[in-house]
Structure formats: C-alpha cells, structure tokens
Write an enzyme that holds these catalytic residues in place. Sequence first.
Site, PDB file in Angstrom:
ATOM      1  N   GLY A   1      44.111   8.706   4.334  1.00  0.00           N
ATOM      2  CA  GLY A   1      44.840   7.540   3.834  1.00  0.00           C
ATOM      3  C   GLY A   1      44.209   7.050   2.538  1.00  0.00           C
ATOM      4  O   GLY A   1      43.211   7.609   2.067  1.00  0.00           O
ATOM      5  N   PHE A   2      44.781   5.999   2.020  1.00  0.00           N
ATOM      6  CA  PHE A   2      44.338   5.478   0.723  1.00  0.00           C
ATOM      7  C   PHE A   2      42.851   5.114   0.717  1.00  0.00           C
ATOM      8  O   PHE A   2      42.070   5.611  -0.107  1.00  0.00           O
ATOM      9  CB  PHE A   2      45.233   4.279   0.384  1.00  0.00           C
ATOM     10  CG  PHE A   2      44.654   3.293  -0.567  1.00  0.00           C
ATOM     11  CD1 PHE A   2      44.232   3.693  -1.834  1.00  0.00           C
ATOM     12  CD2 PHE A   2      44.545   1.947  -0.212  1.00  0.00           C
ATOM     13  CE1 PHE A   2      43.712   2.765  -2.715  1.00  0.00           C
ATOM     14  CE2 PHE A   2      44.031   1.025  -1.091  1.00  0.00           C
ATOM     15  CZ  PHE A   2      43.594   1.430  -2.348  1.00  0.00           C
ATOM     16  N   ILE A   3      42.418   4.301   1.651  1.00  0.00           N
ATOM     17  CA  ILE A   3      41.008   3.871   1.649  1.00  0.00           C
ATOM     18  C   ILE A   3      40.088   5.034   2.038  1.00  0.00           C
ATOM     19  O   ILE A   3      39.059   5.269   1.420  1.00  0.00           O
ATOM     20  CB  ILE A   3      40.805   2.653   2.587  1.00  0.00           C
ATOM     21  CG1 ILE A   3      41.660   1.488   2.081  1.00  0.00           C
ATOM     22  CG2 ILE A   3      39.325   2.255   2.652  1.00  0.00           C
ATOM     23  CD1 ILE A   3      41.622   0.243   2.943  1.00  0.00           C
TER      24      ILE A   3
ATOM     25  N   ASP B   1      42.925  13.025  10.721  1.00  0.00           N
ATOM     26  CA  ASP B   1      44.062  12.194  10.307  1.00  0.00           C
ATOM     27  C   ASP B   1      45.332  12.892  10.791  1.00  0.00           C
ATOM     28  O   ASP B   1      45.461  14.108  10.643  1.00  0.00           O
ATOM     29  CB  ASP B   1      44.067  12.075   8.776  1.00  0.00           C
ATOM     30  CG  ASP B   1      44.937  10.936   8.277  1.00  0.00           C
ATOM     31  OD1 ASP B   1      44.429  10.085   7.529  1.00  0.00           O
ATOM     32  OD2 ASP B   1      46.149  10.908   8.614  1.00  0.00           O
ATOM     33  N   ASN B   2      46.240  12.141  11.351  1.00  0.00           N
ATOM     34  CA  ASN B   2      47.481  12.775  11.837  1.00  0.00           C
ATOM     35  C   ASN B   2      48.551  12.802  10.749  1.00  0.00           C
ATOM     36  O   ASN B   2      49.679  13.229  10.988  1.00  0.00           O
ATOM     37  CB  ASN B   2      48.002  12.077  13.100  1.00  0.00           C
ATOM     38  CG  ASN B   2      48.436  10.649  12.824  1.00  0.00           C
ATOM     39  OD1 ASN B   2      48.306  10.153  11.704  1.00  0.00           O
ATOM     40  ND2 ASN B   2      48.950   9.976  13.846  1.00  0.00           N
TER      41      ASN B   2
ATOM     42  N   GLY C   1      48.823   8.910   6.036  1.00  0.00           N
ATOM     43  CA  GLY C   1      47.965   9.604   5.062  1.00  0.00           C
ATOM     44  C   GLY C   1      48.720  10.813   4.539  1.00  0.00           C
ATOM     45  O   GLY C   1      49.801  11.124   5.014  1.00  0.00           O
TER      46      GLY C   1
ATOM     47  N   LEU D   1      38.914   4.183  10.452  1.00  0.00           N
ATOM     48  CA  LEU D   1      39.949   3.627   9.576  1.00  0.00           C
ATOM     49  C   LEU D   1      41.354   3.905  10.091  1.00  0.00           C
ATOM     50  O   LEU D   1      42.328   3.318   9.601  1.00  0.00           O
ATOM     51  CB  LEU D   1      39.818   4.243   8.165  1.00  0.00           C
ATOM     52  CG  LEU D   1      38.906   3.563   7.133  1.00  0.00           C
ATOM     53  CD1 LEU D   1      37.497   3.383   7.671  1.00  0.00           C
ATOM     54  CD2 LEU D   1      38.849   4.389   5.854  1.00  0.00           C
TER      55      LEU D   1
ATOM     56  N   TYR E   1      50.486  -7.142  14.750  1.00  0.00           N
ATOM     57  CA  TYR E   1      49.423  -6.474  13.980  1.00  0.00           C
ATOM     58  C   TYR E   1      48.115  -7.258  14.079  1.00  0.00           C
ATOM     59  O   TYR E   1      47.052  -6.703  14.355  1.00  0.00           O
ATOM     60  CB  TYR E   1      49.870  -6.350  12.520  1.00  0.00           C
ATOM     61  CG  TYR E   1      48.902  -5.600  11.644  1.00  0.00           C
ATOM     62  CD1 TYR E   1      48.447  -4.337  12.003  1.00  0.00           C
ATOM     63  CD2 TYR E   1      48.456  -6.147  10.441  1.00  0.00           C
ATOM     64  CE1 TYR E   1      47.567  -3.641  11.189  1.00  0.00           C
ATOM     65  CE2 TYR E   1      47.586  -5.456   9.621  1.00  0.00           C
ATOM     66  CZ  TYR E   1      47.142  -4.208   9.994  1.00  0.00           C
ATOM     67  OH  TYR E   1      46.283  -3.531   9.192  1.00  0.00           O
TER      68      TYR E   1
ATOM     69  N   LYS F   1      44.665  -5.962  15.874  1.00  0.00           N
ATOM     70  CA  LYS F   1      43.378  -5.910  15.155  1.00  0.00           C
ATOM     71  C   LYS F   1      42.361  -6.857  15.810  1.00  0.00           C
ATOM     72  O   LYS F   1      41.176  -6.558  15.872  1.00  0.00           O
ATOM     73  CB  LYS F   1      43.573  -6.268  13.673  1.00  0.00           C
ATOM     74  CG  LYS F   1      44.216  -5.153  12.862  1.00  0.00           C
ATOM     75  CD  LYS F   1      43.237  -4.003  12.642  1.00  0.00           C
ATOM     76  CE  LYS F   1      43.788  -2.971  11.677  1.00  0.00           C
ATOM     77  NZ  LYS F   1      42.859  -1.846  11.431  1.00  0.00           N
TER      78      LYS F   1
END
Length: 323
Positions: free
Chosen positions: A13-15, A34-35, A39, A79, A152, A156
């Site tokens: 992903g981005f981060i 990562d699935n 990402g 992440l 969300y 979290k």
Amino acid sequence: MPKKTILITGGAGFIGTHLAEKLLKSGEEVFVIDNLSTGSLKNIAHLKKNKKFHFTKDTILNRKKLENLIKKSDQIYHLAAAVGVKTIMEKPLESFLNNIKGIEIVLELASKYKKPILFTSSSEVYGKNDSLPFKEEDDRVYGSAYNDRWGYALSKGADEFLALAYFREKKLPVVVVRLFNVIGPRQTEAYGMVVPRFIKQALSGQPITVYGTGFQTRCFTDIEDVVEALVKLMNHPKAPGQIFNLGSEEEITIRELAQKIKKLTGSKSKIIFIPYTKVYGSGFEDMEHRKPDLTKIKKLINYQPKVTLEESLKKIIDYFHEN
Ligand code: UDP
C-alpha cells in the site's frame, strides 16, 4: 548494528511501500505480505529489484503463511487494513471484520514468537470529539450506531484495545501510532482521499469536488516525515505500550486546499461544492476538524515534521505528471 529482518503487513500500500523503501535503504531485509485489495504491484515494482525485498501475495488471515513470516522476522509493522472513508462506507462489514480479525492473528503470532510490533491506527479513533488538538488520552466520541461511518473508528479503536491488552497482559512490545491524513506520491485517489483526488481533477480539467461547506479542516502529513517517525518509534525502548499521534500541525480548510492545488497545478478546473448526502447518502457525518497534539511524540523521538504542505503537494503533482 546488525541488520534486521522486518515484516510489513499491507506493505504494497501507499504507506507500506515508502516504509519498505526506507528500511531497504538502511540495509534491512524486508518481507511484505499484502493481498493487493488496495495495495498494488505497481507500487512495489521498483522494490522487487532489490534482493533484500520479498513479497508474498496473500491475506494476513492466512495463518500459516503469516506464521512463517513472523517466525523469521525481528520486527513487525502491522499496516494491513481497510483504507479510506469511501471503502468503509461501501463495504462496512468486510472492512470492520478484516480490521479486527487481521490484528487478532498478527498479535497472537507476534506474542507466540515474542516479536515487537508497531500498529498504525488512525486519527479517526477520536471520532467527533471537538476539543482540539487531540491528545492521545482524550475521549473518543462516536455517532449513532446506525451510521456506518463510525465502523472504521470502532474497528481501529478495538484494534488499539487489543494491542494494548497484549502489551499489558502478555508483555508483548506493541507501539500504537495514530496517523493524521498522510499524503505523498503513490497514494491513489481510488479510495476517496482528498489530496490525490483534487490533484487528479485539477490536472485533467475536471471540477474539483469539495464536499460539504469546505470549511472542515485537516492537517496533512508528508509520507517522508511519517516513515522516519515510524522507524524511530519502533526502535525506541520507551515506546512500547503507548499510543502516539503522528501528524502535522499545519491546518488547512478543504476549500483552501482546493484553491492551493488549483494554483499549484495552474489548472482551469472549477471548484464545486457537493453536499455529503449526495456523496455518502443521508446521515453521513464528517469530522469537522482534526488536529493532533504532538507533545508526546516530540518529547520521545524529537519529532518535527520537515516537509511543508506546499512542498508535499508539489511532490505529488510531479508524481502525477510522471505517471
Ligand atoms: N473531501 C472532499 N472532496 C473529495 C474527497 C474528500 O471535500 O473529493 C473531504 C472529506 O469530506 C473530508 C476531507 O476532504 O472532509 C478529507 O477527506 P479524506 O477522505 O482524504 O480524509 P479523512 O476524511 O479520513 O480525514
């Protein structure tokens, strides 16, 4: 210092890709699982050339795969999670369950093999608390149970609870980091994030879509500042068992953001205002303001964001031009 083996869940992903890049630069061995739900392989194409980079395409719910990866790692950055308000509103059940089940397995296995872990939570957990800036110990304030948006924040929040419980009860070194609107190259507009959306709209001459009045504010944080702080927190002996805000204090209204992006791109796009109900259906509640109190992270790791919003936006605009 001996080099470490590091696992990043959600590392495509981005981060995650920026974090992987930074760790590889300092000579660490990096494993990514990562699935590719949000990402992408394009994100990691440049990293795959590095012999110390290893990629597994799978979900973290695949226990066996995850266990093998955790066993050989010295540290874990967790992440992997549902990303963006748009995703959460479109797939509330899947997002919630993935966020909860994912961390449950990661923590259990990290605890089994005694591997330190850093979990990226979100400023979303503060909900509609309106006493700004947000401090880590502040109350979390959520809206109606009938409103999917709060799913969300709840997921979290539950993840944070699990992480801290593992620290307290199992002595697992866990660091929780609440991220505030991270931006940078490679962040996609596909999941509703405002900065890549506005830049894409501006560059293609489409209307720039401000939701609501545009007087809501955010503090955008450049990815470079974020990954540097994540690595410092992961390696600080006093960080485990604690929650840290990670963000910037430079506040901007979404209206001003639209104007700034229009100016920086030299775009002729119109700025238009769309009511939330048109975007997310009736009953949607936005967070009016989001600003971190950074006292804690500044004190522990001497954190000071270096990249200004304007510099960050210019980098992202360049990235969109190149791609
Ligand atoms: N937003 C907007 N236009 C868009 C996308 C988002 O005005 O095309 C607004 C959104 O309603 C919110 C802010 O920009 O007030 C930041 O949205 P984002 O989804 O990037 O982050 P978050 O809401 O999680 O802070």
